[in-house]
Design an enzyme around this catalytic site. Sequence first.
Site, short mmCIF file in Angstrom:
data_model
loop_
_atom_site.label_atom_id
_atom_site.label_comp_id
_atom_site.label_asym_id
_atom_site.label_seq_id
_atom_site.Cartn_x
_atom_site.Cartn_y
_atom_site.Cartn_z
N THR A 140 -2.39 6.59 -6.81
CA THR A 140 -3.18 5.67 -6.52
C THR A 140 -3.48 5.13 -5.29
O THR A 140 -2.57 5.03 -4.44
CB THR A 140 -2.70 4.29 -7.50
N ILE B 154 7.45 -9.04 -5.17
CA ILE B 154 6.29 -9.33 -6.24
C ILE B 154 5.73 -8.11 -6.78
O ILE B 154 5.51 -7.76 -7.71
CB ILE B 154 5.24 -9.88 -5.40
N ASN B 155 5.89 -6.73 -5.96
CA ASN B 155 5.39 -5.80 -6.35
C ASN B 155 6.37 -5.15 -7.46
O ASN B 155 6.06 -4.59 -8.54
CB ASN B 155 5.20 -4.65 -5.38
N ASP C 65 -3.10 -9.24 -0.83
CA ASP C 65 -3.43 -8.05 -0.44
C ASP C 65 -5.15 -7.74 -0.77
O ASP C 65 -5.36 -8.17 -1.96
CB ASP C 65 -2.69 -6.82 -0.99
N ASP D 193 8.44 0.40 -3.95
CA ASP D 193 8.37 -0.52 -4.99
C ASP D 193 8.47 -0.14 -6.55
O ASP D 193 9.27 -0.56 -7.35
CB ASP D 193 7.44 -1.74 -4.70
#
Length: 339
Positions: free
Chosen positions: A314, A65-66, A37, A281
């Site tokens: 965020t 992964i997140n 990313d 996630d």
Amino acid sequence: MSAAEVPGQPAAGSGGRGSPPGTTPPILTLTLNPTVDICCDVDHLVDIGKTRARVRYVAAGGGGINVARGVARFGGRATAFHTAGQEIGQRLNRLLDEEGVDHLALGIAGETREAFVLFETGSRRSYHIVPHGPRLDDDEGRRCLDLLERAAGAHRYVVASGSLPGGLPDDFYTTVARRVREAGSRLLLDTSGPALREALHEAVFLRRCNRSEAAYLVGRDVRSFDDARAVNEQLLAAGATEIAITTLGELGALCSTGQGHMELHAPPPPGEPLSDAGAGDGMIAAIVTRLAEGDDPVDACALGVATAVASMLTPGTEPFDREVAESLRPAVRITRLGG
């Protein structure tokens, strides 16, 4: 060249948050189509000429992964099992090593994808641009399943999250579910599209659907807790899952088991929502961390709802703030759905 850079050979990542000697993280995540990313800030997007951007961060990404990153933010331990191909795959491995994420990389012939997250500071809007990614051949799919089964046996929970790469059959997650169960582990599944529908043919421990994914399953809009109840009852009645969670955006989520349905009403965000890209996630990370610590599904889901709200504060795919998530947990109102 490290083992992670050789197609067909798995490699363990290193890093400051690695597992202590002699221990195994209780959670394994699976990311079949990861990303690197690249997240940038722009003042305004323009359709003619150049849009100057400021790189905010570059990080390994993709559903599992997140989730592994989110588990670590809650103080848990997880290993991220993922594919990695060519130069971008090597960069993915390096980013995970530098971040200190435990990971196992399956080398593939195709190039791992890059995704671009643009945050327009003028409008306060985020744009997530994600290519389809590489195609995996039959041999790569078989090796992935074999390695997953061996790794799953050492973990209590496996989280399969994200899209399927091209080349894999739509029922690939069905086979994943079977292999995980045969290894003696519990699978949490979070996917979409045809892969979601095909995966209904094999029972898993927990399934999460957002309202658009739920609508895809039942063929009609899912807007309310009553709508979510119909979805979850269908999943439970079909024997597709032990725990069904349907999320409803700003409303919250419905968590259903054989013991009933519980509404989890999301609190209002304590700030301006910037992006929902990482909300799902973050929610799964909170849920699986708490399940691994022995919490019941409803309490785990309540923290998941709070974390989803925190994730929206965020920009782009930037991780949630743990303190914000935990501070929002008491404000999640839990009620049993009537009827």
